[in-house]
Write a protein that holds these residues in place. Sequence first.
Motif, PDB file in Angstrom:
ATOM      1  N   PRO A 499      -2.491  -7.019   4.192  1.00  0.00           N
ATOM      2  CA  PRO A 499      -2.234  -7.429   5.575  1.00  0.00           C
ATOM      3  C   PRO A 499      -2.086  -6.174   6.436  1.00  0.00           C
ATOM      4  O   PRO A 499      -1.604  -5.131   5.963  1.00  0.00           O
ATOM      5  CB  PRO A 499      -0.900  -8.190   5.479  1.00  0.00           C
ATOM      6  N   LEU A 500      -2.516  -6.243   7.686  1.00  0.00           N
ATOM      7  CA  LEU A 500      -2.290  -5.107   8.588  1.00  0.00           C
ATOM      8  C   LEU A 500      -0.790  -4.909   8.770  1.00  0.00           C
ATOM      9  O   LEU A 500      -0.033  -5.879   8.889  1.00  0.00           O
ATOM     10  CB  LEU A 500      -2.962  -5.356   9.936  1.00  0.00           C
ATOM     11  N   TYR A 501      -0.369  -3.657   8.799  1.00  0.00           N
ATOM     12  CA  TYR A 501       1.042  -3.259   8.867  1.00  0.00           C
ATOM     13  C   TYR A 501       1.790  -3.693   7.607  1.00  0.00           C
ATOM     14  O   TYR A 501       3.018  -3.776   7.603  1.00  0.00           O
ATOM     15  CB  TYR A 501       1.732  -3.821  10.116  1.00  0.00           C
ATOM     16  N   GLY A 502       1.038  -3.943   6.526  1.00  0.00           N
ATOM     17  CA  GLY A 502       1.664  -4.344   5.280  1.00  0.00           C
ATOM     18  C   GLY A 502       1.278  -3.455   4.113  1.00  0.00           C
ATOM     19  O   GLY A 502       1.588  -3.771   2.968  1.00  0.00           O
ATOM     20  N   GLY A 503       0.626  -2.328   4.396  1.00  0.00           N
ATOM     21  CA  GLY A 503       0.294  -1.410   3.317  1.00  0.00           C
ATOM     22  C   GLY A 503      -1.108  -0.841   3.459  1.00  0.00           C
ATOM     23  O   GLY A 503      -1.955  -1.377   4.180  1.00  0.00           O
ATOM     24  N   TYR A 504      -1.348   0.255   2.762  1.00  0.00           N
ATOM     25  CA  TYR A 504      -2.669   0.889   2.713  1.00  0.00           C
ATOM     26  C   TYR A 504      -2.671   1.800   1.496  1.00  0.00           C
ATOM     27  O   TYR A 504      -1.621   2.124   0.921  1.00  0.00           O
ATOM     28  CB  TYR A 504      -2.959   1.691   3.998  1.00  0.00           C
ATOM     29  N   ASP A 505      -3.849   2.187   1.066  1.00  0.00           N
ATOM     30  CA  ASP A 505      -3.976   3.120  -0.058  1.00  0.00           C
ATOM     31  C   ASP A 505      -3.955   4.552   0.476  1.00  0.00           C
ATOM     32  O   ASP A 505      -4.187   4.787   1.676  1.00  0.00           O
ATOM     33  CB  ASP A 505      -5.277   2.859  -0.817  1.00  0.00           C
ATOM     34  N   MET A 506      -3.668   5.484  -0.419  1.00  0.00           N
ATOM     35  CA  MET A 506      -3.635   6.890  -0.025  1.00  0.00           C
ATOM     36  C   MET A 506      -4.510   7.702  -0.987  1.00  0.00           C
ATOM     37  O   MET A 506      -4.377   7.587  -2.206  1.00  0.00           O
ATOM     38  CB  MET A 506      -2.194   7.412  -0.053  1.00  0.00           C
ATOM     39  N   TRP A 507      -5.415   8.487  -0.410  1.00  0.00           N
ATOM     40  CA  TRP A 507      -6.273   9.372  -1.185  1.00  0.00           C
ATOM     41  C   TRP A 507      -6.071  10.807  -0.703  1.00  0.00           C
ATOM     42  O   TRP A 507      -5.749  11.036   0.462  1.00  0.00           O
ATOM     43  CB  TRP A 507      -7.746   8.998  -1.016  1.00  0.00           C
ATOM     44  N   PHE A 508      -6.305  11.731  -1.622  1.00  0.00           N
ATOM     45  CA  PHE A 508      -6.313  13.146  -1.234  1.00  0.00           C
ATOM     46  C   PHE A 508      -7.763  13.618  -1.370  1.00  0.00           C
ATOM     47  O   PHE A 508      -8.341  13.595  -2.461  1.00  0.00           O
ATOM     48  CB  PHE A 508      -5.368  13.963  -2.114  1.00  0.00           C
ATOM     49  N   MET A 518      -6.584  16.984   1.788  1.00  0.00           N
ATOM     50  CA  MET A 518      -5.897  16.363   2.915  1.00  0.00           C
ATOM     51  C   MET A 518      -5.631  14.897   2.576  1.00  0.00           C
ATOM     52  O   MET A 518      -6.452  14.237   1.930  1.00  0.00           O
ATOM     53  CB  MET A 518      -6.767  16.464   4.168  1.00  0.00           C
ATOM     54  N   ALA A 519      -4.458  14.414   2.999  1.00  0.00           N
ATOM     55  CA  ALA A 519      -4.122  13.012   2.775  1.00  0.00           C
ATOM     56  C   ALA A 519      -4.948  12.136   3.705  1.00  0.00           C
ATOM     57  O   ALA A 519      -5.029  12.389   4.905  1.00  0.00           O
ATOM     58  CB  ALA A 519      -2.629  12.794   3.028  1.00  0.00           C
ATOM     59  N   LEU A 520      -5.574  11.103   3.137  1.00  0.00           N
ATOM     60  CA  LEU A 520      -6.391  10.177   3.908  1.00  0.00           C
ATOM     61  C   LEU A 520      -5.941   8.754   3.570  1.00  0.00           C
ATOM     62  O   LEU A 520      -6.089   8.300   2.426  1.00  0.00           O
ATOM     63  CB  LEU A 520      -7.875  10.351   3.576  1.00  0.00           C
ATOM     64  N   THR A 600      -2.630   8.985  12.166  1.00  0.00           N
ATOM     65  CA  THR A 600      -3.039   9.924  11.121  1.00  0.00           C
ATOM     66  C   THR A 600      -4.451   9.605  10.645  1.00  0.00           C
ATOM     67  O   THR A 600      -4.985   8.527  10.923  1.00  0.00           O
ATOM     68  CB  THR A 600      -2.056   9.858   9.930  1.00  0.00           C
ATOM     69  N   PRO A 601      -5.088  10.542   9.914  1.00  0.00           N
ATOM     70  CA  PRO A 601      -6.464  10.314   9.436  1.00  0.00           C
ATOM     71  C   PRO A 601      -6.568   9.035   8.611  1.00  0.00           C
ATOM     72  O   PRO A 601      -5.716   8.745   7.765  1.00  0.00           O
ATOM     73  CB  PRO A 601      -6.734  11.554   8.581  1.00  0.00           C
ATOM     74  N   LEU A 602      -7.639   8.280   8.858  1.00  0.00           N
ATOM     75  CA  LEU A 602      -7.849   6.997   8.203  1.00  0.00           C
ATOM     76  C   LEU A 602      -9.307   6.860   7.782  1.00  0.00           C
ATOM     77  O   LEU A 602     -10.216   7.206   8.541  1.00  0.00           O
ATOM     78  CB  LEU A 602      -7.480   5.852   9.152  1.00  0.00           C
TER      79      LEU A 602
END
Length: 797
Positions: A499-508, A518-520, A600-602
């Motif tokens: 869900p939007l505003y409910g989480g996202y993944d993080m990659w470097f 860089m964190a993306l 931030t970068p997305l």
Amino acid sequence: MLLLNYIKLAWRNLAKRKLYSFINIGGLAAGLCACMLIMLYVAHELSYDRFHKDSDRIYSLMEKIKLDRDTMQIERFSATTAPSIRQQNAAVESFIRMGNRAGESIIMQNVANPDIKSEEPDTWFADANYFSFFSFPLLSGNKNEVLKQPFTAVIAASTAKKYFGSTDVIGKQLRYNGKYIFQVSGVMADAPSNSSIRANILLSYSSMAGIASFRDIMAEERGFGGMFFKVFLKLDDPMHAATVAQNIDQLMAARLDQGRSVLTPMNRIHTNANFHPGFNLRYLKLFPLVAALILLMALINYMSLSTARATVRAREIGVRKSLGANQTSIARQFYVESALYAFLAFCLALLLCKLLRSWFFNLLELKVDVSFLYHPLVLLIYAALLLVTILLAGSYPSLVLSRYNPVTILSGKMSRVSGGASVRKVLTVVQFGTAAVLIICSIVINRQLYFFRHAATGINKENVVMLPFQGSMGNHYQAYRQQVAALNGVQQTATARYPLYGGYDMWFVMGENNRPPMALSMLSMDTSLFGLTGLQWKTPPADMTQLGVPGKIVLNESAVESFGFTGSPIGKYIKMGDKEVEVVGVVKNFHYKSLHSAITPLGINVEKDNTALWGANSPGCLFVKVAPKQNMPALIAEIKKIYAGYDLQEPFAYTFLDDAFGKLYTAEDRLAGIFGWFTLLTVLISALGLLGLAAFSAEQRTREISVRKILGASVVQITALLSKEFIRLVLIALVIASPVAWYLMQQWLQQFAYRIHLQSWMFVLSAFIAAITALLAIGVQTLKAAVRNPVNALKIE
């Protein structure tokens, strides 16, 4: 006997002057009640996890990874992390691992009665030493045995009642996610409200080897990061924490881990971590100051009125001194009187606190156990409030009144004695100045909150319902989505991983020219979500069919700027793990997180055909755009009915996109609520004090007013005469308060990347509110004195 005489005199004065008694006791009670409520909240927040016997020796392990300009904090680790640390550090006495798959839905079901089932997010796999490591009470079962065997479970008392109707549940069975059966081996007390560890169901760690989906987790030995287990370490001495952290850093480096360990004491996890929504340590430090200011306002009322009424009590003091009473005994008498007023106010405050407690906790969205209300720390705070009130309320009045010269008093020259008039003026300025500062702060906080909620985020949040689903949906998601899309009132549907505003993944990731990693942030969605949420292209793909092709990615403007591409980013490559992906489009910046921080970068992973990603046992979120003016409850009921036809295991859940966005500002909501109500209380207390001083001023100038009226002065002139001194003091308070409030709010606003600008109307409105309040408080008494018959007044004189 002398003390009893002092109490009788104090009670007689209290009953004789009902208006002043009401103002003094009512104002003190209101101030004390506010203090009690605020300090109860602060004490509760600061008491987290201190009930554990060894809380000073227990530490939570976290890892910070620094990459270029970004810092990532990890609080989950692999199964081998804790044993490795214990083996390498003699200072580590023991450890505990608590694990679950973050974001996974856990469904528990009564085996004997399958209709009783529920989602249990606070379910953890835990080591067998859980109840000897922590101090959570075990109501039934042996603490050394309850989690020793595979497929055993310990459940909270409330959970036992929910599934079985009683707490006598040893030997009964629960089914985990529709597959695995666990036998209840113990019942634990519900976690207290001041515990950062929330566990309704504990499953034995040894069970994980027998669960197919966890076998890879149990076999993972490389590195520290497993994203599954929280790790707690118990040291032999808190002084060894720094040494242990250094050893852990060395162990991380040996395993090619780039992070740095952070050991947080158990009793500071709640205030240091800031992981839970609605909590902000900065505000927790602010609330005691608000409580102190409110109590100060009430004490100023008492001291001002006590010294103002000096001429009324002067003859009594003069007679007592002429009969041999010394300054100490007079001061003692006024201290006893202050103690009586303070005690009565304290009792009234306790009653008000009891009545308002539920409302206050609901305002803060806070749960506090009833048992905590009688915690020694809370009782100590209450006792300290009573003692401070007695000492401060009685100090200045007793000092001023006990120093009067009996000759001056009895010769009728008391009018020449100021009775602390200058100090009363200063106190009035301080009182209304503080009220004005709080009014300005409340206005600014509410405007900033309004700005948060109504700022352009780049996302169309209106009439969008988010419907999360889990892997239990199986292969039925496409049919589910098609049926929902066919409902009357549904304009569009789309799918995303979260869900939007409910989480996202993080990659470097790495960009061109071997730039540092860089964190993306990463969102996964289908092409339909772009149109449903109104996302705007900065540079659309030259060929829209490229969206959803493996190895392609869409970036936002912030990511393009951070990667520092030379020329157009289209066609450039970035390295994600061991793969290179091509940039095929750029979207305009939109707020996928709160407005507290800058965008931030997305990166966006687009799925053209969501069957590939959400077609087989994969969780996700269905977005539904609803047409305006629809019967929303009826539509939700229809969707729920469709959902129940495809997923019998997972409970139906939904949330509105604008509500999810609003929940990002829970901490500011709390601050605005507290500031609003307590600003109102401060203004009322200040008005009460001014009312009392105006009443006394009118009473003391009765003869002057009568003579002026006989000589032709009008009601307006008399009212202006009596009011101008108080209005002057209020204006001085406003002049002083404005720059103070401006500075405080400028500092507060600096924490937000997106903020309002302070405007002159905010200060003008504050001045208007303060001035009107003062005029109403003064006007009641001055008008009453101005319209009084002068003949009757002179007869009395």
